[in-house]
Design an enzyme around this catalytic site. Structure first.
Site, short mmCIF file in Angstrom:
data_model
loop_
_atom_site.label_atom_id
_atom_site.label_comp_id
_atom_site.label_asym_id
_atom_site.label_seq_id
_atom_site.Cartn_x
_atom_site.Cartn_y
_atom_site.Cartn_z
N GLU A 392 55.54 62.57 56.54
CA GLU A 392 54.80 62.91 55.32
C GLU A 392 53.71 63.91 55.65
O GLU A 392 53.17 63.91 56.75
CB GLU A 392 54.17 61.63 54.73
CG GLU A 392 55.03 60.96 53.68
CD GLU A 392 55.03 61.70 52.33
OE1 GLU A 392 54.62 62.87 52.27
OE2 GLU A 392 55.45 61.09 51.35
N ASP A 396 48.10 59.52 50.08
CA ASP A 396 46.87 59.34 49.32
C ASP A 396 46.83 57.91 48.80
O ASP A 396 46.42 57.00 49.51
CB ASP A 396 46.89 60.38 48.20
CG ASP A 396 45.62 60.39 47.37
OD1 ASP A 396 44.69 59.65 47.72
OD2 ASP A 396 45.57 61.13 46.37
#
Ligand code: IMP
Ligand code: MG
Length: 482
Positions: A392, A396
């Protein structure tokens, strides 16, 4: 007691095996400072090396110490447990009140109660000091002292073989041996000789380029075997392995500096050094996409958080970790489009294990109306029975990641792990486990190195804040996201 001796012996064996391996000097020292405190059941450990003039100590490797503690400044050898650099073992029982420490308050804040330090020698000469730090006030036994002395011998060995491997000229100071990339932290509270140097340091800070101020001196001339002229460049940038001498505006001084830098090239051809004139700042800046020479490419990009060098160093380290973790295997790397493409490309090139790569894409459908996330491009390679590593760019809230992990689990991989370059963990909602993390980032919107704002800025070679710190846009319906 017998148990402790057993631990000491197995640790020494482990370290000697590592010392003889093909790992880098930095990796070996890293392991050494990790295992030594474990064996002693203490908080941490550091290896400090003397600079070329035997005056200052520089952290070459450490474990269990905060960045704040490590950045406290260059340590003066005569003010910090000086006996260690004179060849003796020192035991400090109460760090907060001991006069042999240069920064006792910082030791207290760091919860260091007791310290034991031993000299580290290279071919019989003291080159630095190995120290262990205990949270609780304690005495160190003779067995513990002997253990640390043995570990220090191994450290000396590692440094010696590192020196031989790199065929360093004798002019390279001992301290520089430890200056392997990523192992030296910037010294923020240096006392600068000139205003221009201070400005330059601020500039480097702003661009997150690690630096050391005057970490070492080089001999330039000898007479009858004695050094008659020395030169101390202003800065050393470990990430670039480059020394920088900043020119002032006075022409006489500039001429003298030019001479010295020329002489440096003759006497120390392996040492990269650059004389930097004021107008050259601009050239340097443009490399990072800033300044008058950078053009319009970075309009809208704010403060740089991670420089190109810093990202590359970290990506390389991650690749080394991953290569170790997947030794003897052939992992399948899976990226989720699009933000990850640059990170994936760099990461893969640093891997030393064979790896396959595949990409998938997802879309958010009417999220606000209780819609769903959907896979819009599926994998080409069947992950069933494979060791899958999901790559990734940034995690978040973790919602995207947990969706993808749930999906991948249905495809029955043999193993499933996650690597993310950026971890914005302050906003984490979904409980996801990250196995390899590049950087923990603040709760701000970042762009560059694949990360976009409305498809812009992915091409920046560094990572910066958005100039006006706009909040991230909610992904509109049916829009493919990264
Ligand atoms: P999450 O589902 O909240 O973890 O969001 C992950 C996705 O949001 C990432 O794959 C990015 O596409 C995007 N994202 C989150 N934070 C940022 C940022 O600071 N800059 C750019 N994209 C971001
Ligand atoms: Mg993404």
């Amino acid at each position: 007691m017998g148990k402790q001796i057993e631990t000491f012996n197995s640790t020494i064996c482990h370290l000697i095996t590592a010392a003889r391996s093909s790992a880098t000097t930095a990796e070996k020292l890293d392991l050494l400072t990790t295992l030594a405190p474990q064996a002693l059941a203490v908080k941490g450990c550091s290896l400090l090396l003397l600079d070329g003039e035997n005056k200052k100590l520089i952290y070459a490797a450490s474990h269990g110490l905060s960045e704040r503690y490590l950045r406290k400044g260059l340590i003066e050898a005569e003010k910090s447990m000086p006996e260690t650099t004179h060849g003796k073992v020192v035991k400090v029982k109460d760090a907060a009140s001991d006069e042999r420490l240069q920064f006792p308050e910082l030791a207290q804040q760091e919860h260091i109660a007791s310290i034991m330090g031993t000299p580290v020698t290279i071919r019989g000469t003291v080159a630095g000091s190995l120290r262990v730090y205990s949270r609780v006030s304690r005495d160190f036994s003779a067995a513990e002292e002997n253990f640390l002395l043995t570990v220090a011998e191994v450290a000396g060995l590692i440094l010696e073989s590192g020196q031989m491997r790199r065929k360093e000229s004798n002019a390279l100071s001992q301290a520089s041996i430890g200056l392997e990339k990523g192992h030296v932290l910037p010294v923020r509270d240096a006392v600068f000789a000139h205003q221009s140097e201070e400005e330059f340091a601020k500039l480097l800070d702003f661009y997150q380029i690690e630096w050391l101020y005057e970490p070492r001196s080089f001999p330039l001339k000898w007479e009858e075997g004695r050094i008659t002229e020395m030169f101390t460049p202003d800065f050393y940038l470990p990430g670039l392995d480059l020394y920088i001498e900043v020119t002032t505006l006075k022409p006489e001084l500039t001429r003298d500096k030019k001479r010295k830098v020329r002489r440096m090239h003759e006497v120390h051809p392996d040492v990269k050094i650059k004389l930097l004139a004021r107008h050259e700042y601009d050239i340097l800046l443009s490399k990072y996409g800033y300044g008058p020479l950078a053009g319009t490419k970075t309009r809208g990009a704010g403060q740089v958080l991670y420089s190109t060098e810093r990202i590359q160093t970290r990506v390389r380290q991650l690749a080394e970790e991953i290569s170790r973790g997947y030794e003897g295997q052939r992992p399948l790397l899976i990226g989720v489009m699009k933000g990850v493409f640059i990170f994936m490309a760099d990461l893969m090139r640093y891997l030393t294990v064979p790896a396959e790569v595949d990409f998938m894409a997802i879309s958010y459908y009417e999220v606000e109306k209780g819609g769903a996330v959907r896979v819009t491009k599926d994998l080409d390679i069947n992950p069933e029975g494979r060791n899958v590593l999901l790559i990734e760019d940034i995690v978040d809230t973790g919602m995207t990641l947990s969706f993808i992990l749930a999906y991948l689990r249905t495809r029955k991989p043999a193993s499933l792990a996650v690597c993310t370059l950026f971890d914005k963990n302050v906003r984490r909602l979904a409980d996801v486990e990250l196995d390899y993390v590049g950087f923990a980032v603040p709760e701000e919107f970042i762009i560059g190195y694949g990360l976009d704002n409305r498809e812009e800025y992915r091409n920046l070679p560094f990572v910066a804040l958005l100039e006006h710190e706009q909040p991230p846009d909610q992904p509109p319906p049916n829009q493919q996201t990264e």
